[in-house]
Design an enzyme around this catalytic site. Structure first.
Site, PDB file in Angstrom:
ATOM      1  CG  ASP A   1     -36.116 -27.592 -24.334  1.00 11.71           C
ATOM      2  OD1 ASP A   1     -36.281 -28.029 -25.480  1.00 11.71           O
ATOM      3  OD2 ASP A   1     -35.690 -26.442 -24.098  1.00 11.71           O
TER       4      ASP A   1
ATOM      5  CG  ASP B   1     -29.075 -38.054 -40.505  1.00  7.94           C
ATOM      6  OD1 ASP B   1     -28.753 -38.743 -41.492  1.00  7.94           O
ATOM      7  OD2 ASP B   1     -29.704 -36.990 -40.599  1.00  7.94           O
TER       8      ASP B   1
ATOM      9  CG  HIS C   1     -26.947 -33.784 -42.416  1.00  8.21           C
ATOM     10  ND1 HIS C   1     -26.088 -32.804 -41.999  1.00  8.21           N
ATOM     11  CD2 HIS C   1     -28.186 -33.367 -42.030  1.00  8.21           C
ATOM     12  CE1 HIS C   1     -26.753 -31.847 -41.377  1.00  8.21           C
ATOM     13  NE2 HIS C   1     -28.036 -32.155 -41.390  1.00  8.21           N
ATOM     14  CB  ILE C   2     -30.661 -38.562 -45.369  1.00  9.76           C
ATOM     15  CG1 ILE C   2     -30.535 -39.821 -44.492  1.00  9.76           C
ATOM     16  CG2 ILE C   2     -29.541 -38.510 -46.398  1.00  9.76           C
ATOM     17  CD1 ILE C   2     -30.727 -41.118 -45.231  1.00  9.76           C
ATOM     18  N   GLY C   3     -31.861 -36.824 -42.403  1.00  7.09           N
ATOM     19  CA  GLY C   3     -33.058 -36.816 -41.564  1.00  7.09           C
ATOM     20  C   GLY C   3     -34.214 -36.062 -42.188  1.00  7.09           C
ATOM     21  N   GLY C   4     -33.928 -34.924 -42.788  1.00  3.91           N
ATOM     22  CA  GLY C   4     -34.975 -34.131 -43.424  1.00  3.91           C
ATOM     23  C   GLY C   4     -35.020 -34.286 -44.926  1.00  3.91           C
TER      24      GLY C   4
ATOM     25  CD  GLU D   1     -22.781 -33.552 -41.695  1.00  4.12           C
ATOM     26  OE1 GLU D   1     -23.309 -32.948 -42.662  1.00  4.12           O
ATOM     27  OE2 GLU D   1     -23.417 -33.905 -40.674  1.00  4.12           O
TER      28      GLU D   1
ATOM     29  CB  ILE E   1     -37.762 -32.329 -34.365  1.00  2.62           C
ATOM     30  CG1 ILE E   1     -37.650 -31.653 -35.730  1.00  2.62           C
ATOM     31  CG2 ILE E   1     -37.443 -33.817 -34.493  1.00  2.62           C
ATOM     32  CD1 ILE E   1     -36.257 -31.660 -36.315  1.00  2.62           C
TER      33      ILE E   1
ATOM     34  CB  SER F   1     -29.849 -32.445 -33.281  1.00  2.85           C
ATOM     35  OG  SER F   1     -28.857 -33.026 -32.459  1.00  2.85           O
TER      36      SER F   1
END
Length: 398
Positions: free
Chosen positions: A170, A253, A281-284, A258, A151, A228
């Site tokens: 990273d 997100d 939690h709708i990123g994907g 949750e 991503i 993430s």
């Protein structure tokens, strides 16, 4: 064969399994341990997203379970080691929703820098507040990407195409795409970034990864995004930074805790804080991504039970296998110790089994040998393999 699919998976996931002759039972919500143990009685395949946890306790209480599919990027909701020890293959969808998450991150960066959430709220309250104060273009601003995986690296390319300067950090050494610049440390990135976005994985070592120290190290007025994992961010520290004005805005997100299903109540310290975008939690969660995830993971589950293929399994040795070529295919999962392959073939020889083809792969403590035989496979030979020292699981596929 039966499959249990939880958490409102896309119909495509059901269609693929049903088309393979598998009986599918679907539920909208997640299940806790006790519910899952009861539901998995006599079930061979399990499909989950992020809310249902396949723990060692559930695994030990589910002897019929052959494989689990995580219809998501992450697999931290599955005890992968316990699953491997019990011969349960685990699959996920590491690439299928990356574009959806990236597009949402771009949309939120624009929304935050233009303060669209605040303007939208004012308009709904009947207030006309036209002003350029505090509104900016994202062109020319510096985006700091924390986590340069599937991503993060794709976001890097799109952000650069929009005219942003991209820096990233990273823990592993990663090849920079385009003109993106790797940073020597997280603090070096935070000191330069106008927008910081997190794209790290869900390993437990990342819990509390981004806290008060990191927020204080950000540039005054910088924006913050987390699409993430919820447990990696100290939400109280973020709230303090937002209310003090040190953090200019945030888009969140994912959350430490949750709700289990759609419609359940949601509470967060970040509610009603200005210039904060909260999403469930709708990123994907686009129809395209969920369809592709359903297609990808269900195809892996189907191929595993039908052909023994473990291609792209995250916890078993990987073998990419086509349909059974001989009369039978014997899939033997075992402890990875010297001499197992010779012992397997000795069993076949002693029972007059002629081998057409054979493949072996190992991964850590496990080995996986798949043998196609044309004829002569007896029940006695299979039982000898099943009782052989080091055997984890034996399956005969026709």
């Amino acid at each position: 064969m039966r499959a249990l699919l939880l958490e409102s998976l896309h119909p495509r996931a059901h269609e693929i399994l049903h088309g393979a002759g598998i009986e599918v039972e679907a539920h909208d919500g997640a299940m806790d341990e006790d519910e899952l143990i009861e539901a998995l009685k006599g079930v061979e395949l399990l499909g989950i997203r992020s809310k249902t946890h396949l723990t060692e306790r559930v695994i030990e209480a589910s002897p019929s379970l052959l494989a689990v599919g995580a219809y998501s990027i992450g697999t931290n909701q599955i005890d992968l080691s316990a699953a491997a020890r019990h011969g349960i293959a685990a699959f996920n969808a590491p690439y299928s929703n990356t574009r959806s998450v990236v597009e949402m991150a771009v949309a939120e960066m624009v929304s935050l820098t233009r303060r669209l959430a605040e303007h939208n709220r004012a308009m709904h309250d009947g207030v006309w507040s036209k002003s350029a104060i505090g509104a900016h273009e994202i062109r020319g601003r510096t985006l700091g990407i924390v986590g340069y995986g599937n991503i993060g690296s794709q976001l890097s390319v799109i952000a650069e195409a929009l005219g942003m300067n991209v820096i990233f950090f990273d823990m592993a050494e990663k090849l920079a795409l385009g003109n993106a610049t790797p940073m020597p440390s997280l603090h070096a990135l935070l000191a330069e970034a106008d927008i910081v976005t997190l794209h790290v994985d869900g390993r437990q070592g990342n819990s509390g990864f981004f806290g008060r120290e990191q927020f204080e190290a950000m540039k005054p007025g910088a924006m913050f995004l987390n699409l993430s994992r919820g447990f990696i961010v100290d939400v109280e520290a973020l709230k303090d930074g937002l209310e003090s004005g040190h953090i200019g805005g945030a888009a969140i997100d994912v959350f430490p805790v949750e709700p289990k299903k759609k419609g359940d109540p949601f509470v967060s310290e970040l509610q009603h804080v200005p210039n904060v975008i909260l999403t469930p939690h709708i990123g994907g969660s686009t129809e395209e991504a969920q369809r592709d995830i359903g297609q990808f993971v269900s195809s892996r589950l189907r191929d595993y039970v039908a052909h023994g293929s473990t291609s792209l399994s995250v916890n078993l040795p990987n073998l990419s296998l086509d349909q059974v070529q001989g009369s039978h295919r014997v899939a033997h999962l075992h402890e990875n110790v010297p001499g197992v392959l010779a012992a397997v073939n000795q069993v076949f020889a002693e029972h007059g089994v002629n081998i057409d083809a054979q493949l072996l792969a190992t991964r850590g403590e496990l080995g996986y040998v798949v043998t196609d035989v044309a004829s002569g496979l007896s029940r006695e030979a299979v039982e000898v393999l099943r009782n052989m020292t080091g055997t984890v699981q034996v399956r005969v596929l026709s």
